[in-house]
Write a protein that holds these residues in place. Structure first.
Motif, PDB file in Angstrom:
ATOM      1  N   MET A  27      12.136 -22.158  -1.047  1.00 40.26           N
ATOM      2  CA  MET A  27      13.280 -21.482  -1.431  1.00 40.26           C
ATOM      3  C   MET A  27      13.511 -21.637  -3.030  1.00 40.26           C
ATOM      4  N   ASP A  28      13.795 -20.340  -3.587  1.00 38.03           N
ATOM      5  CA  ASP A  28      14.219 -20.276  -5.049  1.00 38.03           C
ATOM      6  C   ASP A  28      15.276 -21.326  -5.122  1.00 38.03           C
ATOM      7  N   ARG A  29      15.008 -21.544  -6.603  1.00 38.44           N
ATOM      8  CA  ARG A  29      16.357 -22.525  -6.955  1.00 38.44           C
ATOM      9  C   ARG A  29      17.309 -21.722  -7.326  1.00 38.44           C
ATOM     10  N   THR A  30      18.800 -22.076  -6.976  1.00 43.17           N
ATOM     11  CA  THR A  30      19.975 -21.251  -7.297  1.00 43.17           C
ATOM     12  C   THR A  30      20.276 -21.424  -8.645  1.00 43.17           C
ATOM     13  N   THR A  31      20.993 -20.454  -9.209  1.00 43.85           N
ATOM     14  CA  THR A  31      21.237 -20.215 -10.442  1.00 43.85           C
ATOM     15  C   THR A  31      22.649 -20.983 -10.864  1.00 43.85           C
ATOM     16  N   ARG A  32      22.524 -21.903 -11.825  1.00 48.87           N
ATOM     17  CA  ARG A  32      23.956 -22.741 -11.987  1.00 48.87           C
ATOM     18  C   ARG A  32      24.778 -21.948 -12.953  1.00 48.87           C
ATOM     19  N   LEU A  33      25.990 -22.042 -12.520  1.00 48.01           N
ATOM     20  CA  LEU A  33      26.946 -21.319 -13.517  1.00 48.01           C
ATOM     21  C   LEU A  33      28.043 -22.154 -13.875  1.00 48.01           C
ATOM     22  N   LEU A  34      28.484 -21.996 -15.105  1.00 42.01           N
ATOM     23  CA  LEU A  34      29.892 -22.865 -15.701  1.00 42.01           C
ATOM     24  C   LEU A  34      30.746 -21.846 -16.178  1.00 42.01           C
ATOM     25  N   ILE A  35      31.939 -21.882 -15.732  1.00 44.34           N
ATOM     26  CA  ILE A  35      33.122 -20.744 -15.807  1.00 44.34           C
ATOM     27  C   ILE A  35      33.924 -21.446 -16.830  1.00 44.34           C
ATOM     28  N   ALA A  36      34.222 -20.832 -17.867  1.00 37.52           N
ATOM     29  CA  ALA A  36      35.298 -21.137 -18.783  1.00 37.52           C
ATOM     30  C   ALA A  36      36.328 -20.125 -18.775  1.00 37.52           C
ATOM     31  N   GLU A  37      37.558 -20.357 -18.258  1.00 30.55           N
ATOM     32  CA  GLU A  37      38.861 -19.464 -18.057  1.00 30.55           C
ATOM     33  C   GLU A  37      39.874 -20.231 -18.041  1.00 30.55           C
ATOM     34  N   ASP A  38      41.151 -19.910 -18.775  1.00 28.86           N
ATOM     35  CA  ASP A  38      42.120 -20.670 -18.962  1.00 28.86           C
ATOM     36  C   ASP A  38      43.399 -20.453 -17.708  1.00 28.86           C
ATOM     37  N   GLN A  39      43.051 -19.429 -17.024  1.00 28.15           N
ATOM     38  CA  GLN A  39      44.039 -19.152 -15.961  1.00 28.15           C
ATOM     39  C   GLN A  39      43.596 -19.731 -14.673  1.00 28.15           C
ATOM     40  N   GLY A  40      44.242 -20.728 -14.131  1.00 27.95           N
ATOM     41  CA  GLY A  40      43.668 -21.636 -13.029  1.00 27.95           C
ATOM     42  C   GLY A  40      43.506 -20.795 -11.796  1.00 27.95           C
ATOM     43  N   MET A  41      44.214 -19.796 -11.469  1.00 29.81           N
ATOM     44  CA  MET A  41      44.077 -19.025 -10.162  1.00 29.81           C
ATOM     45  C   MET A  41      42.927 -18.066 -10.322  1.00 29.81           C
TER      46      MET A  41
END
Length: 204
Positions: free
Chosen positions: A1-15
């Motif tokens: 199985m291919d490795r999943t792409t790891r994401l970081l999210i930088a966003e100030d609005q919590g919702m």
């Protein structure tokens, strides 16, 4: 199985941040490994979790996303920066790409388009919102010097000449000269108008 792409999210609005993380986690090949709400937390988080992609808003507390891009690229060269913002301004697009961003998208786009853009970036493409790209072709280049941008930004909250001078370690006469130059270059009547025009064009 291919490795999943790891994401970081930088966003100030919590919702918005939570919704984006939830929707992206539904994609089989994507996983959100970290979330931050401030611009001055991004680089440390990237160094800690070493994501494949950093999804970065522009207007963040602590530090602008545009100012963070270069530091992220230098800290973890393998991490692709994807700008996801409400502020689709041609000047922002230019600055983001010059700093090393691999994509520039607006938040109006469906999450499926964002997921597709992430995959295209990882395949080596530069991805830009088509409507913004078209506007950028006809937009004026940023006429302001780095110092003029700094002085305009420092004066945006109604600070006096003396306040700006103290904040930037300049003389009051030097601050006046920079503001006068910025007003002339933006074809406006005063520093408040100059700031608004420069902000709206994405020059700051």
């Amino acid at each position: 199985m291919d490795r999943t792409t790891r994401l970081l999210i930088a966003e100030d609005q919590g919702m918005m941040r939570s919704a984006l993380a939830t929707l992206l986690d539904l994609e089989d090949d994507l996983t959100v490994v970290a979330q931050v709400a401030r611009g001055d937390e991004v680089v440390a988080a990237v160094e800690r979790v070493r994501p494949d992609v950093c999804l970065l808003d522009i207007e963040l507390p602590g530090r602008s996303g545009l100012d963070v891009i270069g530091d992220v690229v230098r800290a973890v060269p393998s991490c692709a920066v994807v700008i996801v913002t409400t502020f689709g301004r041609p000047g922002y697009l230019r600055r983001a790409l010059q700093a090393g961003a691999r994509a520039f998208l607006v938040k109006d786009d469906p999450v499926e388009d964002l997921a597709a853009a992430i995959r295209r970036v990882l395949a080596g493409e530069i991805v830009v919102d088509p409507q913004l790209a078209a506007r950028a072709l006809g937009a004026s280049p940023n006429p302001l010097s780095e110092r003029e941008r700094e002085v305009l930004t420092a004066s945006a909250d109604g600070a006096t000449i003396a306040d700006v001078a103290a904040r930037l370690h300049l003389s009051p006469s030097t601050v006046r000269n920079y503001l006068s130059a910025a007003i002339g270059k933006t074809d406006t009547r005063n520093r408040a108008e100059a700031y608004r025009r420069a902000r709206d064009q994405g020059w700051l």
